[in-house]
Design an enzyme around this catalytic site. Sequence first.
Site, PDB file in Angstrom:
ATOM      1  CB  CYS A 104       9.783 -31.945   6.581  1.00  0.00           C
ATOM      2  SG  CYS A 104      10.579 -32.903   5.276  1.00  0.00           S
ATOM      3  CB  CYS A 107       8.522 -31.439   1.229  1.00  0.00           C
ATOM      4  SG  CYS A 107       8.365 -33.132   1.840  1.00  0.00           S
ATOM      5  CG  ASP A 508      -2.462  16.848  -1.118  1.00  0.00           C
ATOM      6  OD1 ASP A 508      -1.762  17.777  -1.543  1.00  0.00           O
ATOM      7  OD2 ASP A 508      -3.512  16.458  -1.666  1.00  0.00           O
ATOM      8  CG  ASP A 719      -4.901  12.517  -4.215  1.00  0.00           C
ATOM      9  OD1 ASP A 719      -3.817  11.918  -4.326  1.00  0.00           O
ATOM     10  OD2 ASP A 719      -5.211  13.481  -4.928  1.00  0.00           O
ATOM     11  CG  ASP A 723      -0.757  13.575  -2.643  1.00  0.00           C
ATOM     12  OD1 ASP A 723      -0.233  14.587  -3.119  1.00  0.00           O
ATOM     13  OD2 ASP A 723      -1.917  13.553  -2.210  1.00  0.00           O
TER      14      ASP A 723
END
Length: 828
Positions: A104, A107, A508, A719, A723
């Site tokens: 739970c 824990c 680009d 790429d 970029d």
Amino acid sequence: MSANSSKQCFHCTLPVPVDEEVVAFIKGEQREFCCNGCKSVCEAIYAAGLDGFYQRMGDGTALAPPPELPKQLALYDLDEVQEEFVDSLGETRDIHLLVEGIHCAACVWLIEHSLLNMAGVTQARVNLSGRRLHVSWDNSRLKLSDIIRRLGQIGYGAVPYDPDAAEDRLKRENQHLLYRMGFAGFTMMNLLWISIALYSGADKGEFRTLFQWVGFFLATPTLIYSGYPFFKGAWSGLRNLHLGMDVPIAIGASITYLYSIYVMLSGTTTGEVYYDTVVNFIFVILVGRYLEAISKRQAVASTQRLLDLQPRVATRLSAEGEKVVPIRSIKPGDRVLVRPGERIPVDGVILEGQSAVDEAMLTGESVPVTKTTGMTVSAGTINGHGALQVEVTGLLKDSALGRIIRLVEEAQASKAPIQCMADRIVPWFVAITIGLATATFFWWLETDFETALMAATAVLIITCPCAFGLATPMSIAVATGLGARYGILIRNGDVLERFSSINHFVFDKTGTLTEGAMRVTVIQTKNTLWRPGTPADQEVRQLLGQLLAVEQFSEHPVATALVECAESIGLKRQQLQGKAFVNRPGYGVSARVNGADVVIGNPAWLKENGVTGEAKFQELADQLGQLGTGSLHCAVNGLECALVGVEDPLRDDAASLVADLKAAGMELTMLSGDQQRTAEAIAARLGDMDVIAEVLPEQKDQVIASLQKNDHQVAMVGDGVNDAPALVRADVGIALGSGTDVSIASADIVLMSSELKKVRLASGLSRRTLRTIRQNIGISITYNLIMVPLAMSALVTPLVAAISMPISSLLVIGNAARIRTLFRGEQR
């Protein structure tokens, strides 16, 4: 051994054996334990100051006894063992542990706080549903065995997470669910005979009590065993003040069962027992959950399918010859043999052999790629007709396939904003359900108690937050898995939601809209106009020799084009070598060759180096610019002597992508470092788009920011390396290429192939996914708007409600699975 029922273990609450009672003084008070393991765990928790764990546990919560620690813990400290599970063997390391004994939220709190108190642990996060612990530690200060030992001291067994082990655990859980369903089905069939007898008149005769008791003895173990998951889930939710979808089911089953006991024990003849109803709807709901579990596994099994792409064994080559060994025993630097038709087991470099390799699982391109000596191959790809000897450079976790798997796992574990909203609504949904059931009960109570009870129970069962809770995660899981199959890697669910609102694409130019491979188209010297493929005179050869000397060690695409052009007429590298090399990104280069000063670049670069341009070369540059071809101005010893035309061919599918996006109403912008007229000419060939030219690499990020300030939702396509800042800045960054570490780190979406059509597919996938999420939420709401009033009107029995409830969840799962039809007909 007998147990003392009057005493419970202070740690796990199990009965304390009379003849083996273990006692310890905890904070001055005597406490009894069932075993030395629980005693040691409790003492460790108190010694660490984490006794708040016991306040977070619900009263009477039964913990499992402490699991045994893995044997030979010291083995986990060896780098040879850790490299299979740890991403990097540096000082700071990360690992996922599969933890046994997590029950739970208490824990979770105990594990995280206990580990964070250890010197050297920098991060500890527990995934409650997956029972997984992600821990980061400083290996120079702390050993992995110490972490696992610490977990054992506080009552949890841990081993490094293995996907195969996790898959086995999921299979075991589904198997247990199947057992519970089978048991409920068996008792349901037997109770049907009892019900038939009672409904046929036995409820008024001397056998009434007998049949009721038979029903009780059949329903009781079914409720306890088959209904256990619902009661466990409900109790866990209530203990943590969270209303889950198990709460109304548990309430409905309990009230119906307790009312049946009341009727049976009181001997009243005015009421009926509903043991059959209890068993029937438990069975039907278990059937629904089992079908859900199977459907979920089929929908999100993409990670396992990717794992299955890597072979389990490899043929290692050594001085002793060939030997088939487990893939886990292969190390970087080993040599492996890949026979024709086999899957390549590792990332590596070809030492010997030539073949065609099917890389569709990485790039989505169905045409095999020819591979020869010195070229790289990737794990999971399929070797063609030739045998290959490969030097290992990366195993699964370090390979391109491994990066794909990690990205898909992260995406499927993530939450989109719309899902977070759904998670917040579910508890309120359950609370409203309980309120409606209570109102229904009191509404019908004046008419008939049994009608009130059955109507209220039907309301509790028929309302289905399950479908609402599954609406988003199922859609995201299916979408990310489908994207991975087609070479579209999506970082997380949030990306899908953001991508669906994009209205501006920024591309680009070089390497994205173009092939990224420059080539020389024309050279104009003072006396000669030369084109590649034709004989070159001495003037052209001398110029190309000087250009080769300057550019031969550069990796810039333009430099590569010049070197290839020089080599095409027979010139050799290093015959001449440039000295005093200067590189100015976006402008040009200069060097000294055999005592001559050579300058190559744009007019601004020549002017900066004291060179006066000539009108003849500028006129040609203008003509080439109108065609979309770039120009390089060349000067020797302060005089412009030549103009070189270079171009980067457009990708075959670039124009069609631009047309598709424009048809979808998108705004399009191209970023280029070329001169304005050259960039505009290329844009015209693509079908017209906005152009921002003469942009330096560091300025791309600023362009994206300025568009965003004007309320544009921007997707940047590049790429993934040059970029990177712009990809990070954009609302959605899309990287083309082979999925390098840089692109994965910078982009939200990585396209494993260079096919621009994948941009369109990714956009379509995001929109389809968000539409499916909305449809799923609509299905859930519509179902409840129709079925809840029917249940409140007492027109639906609990059994019909139990049949209806899982159907709504299955509709959501089935609708999410329909996302897979989006790419039907597309090649992978």
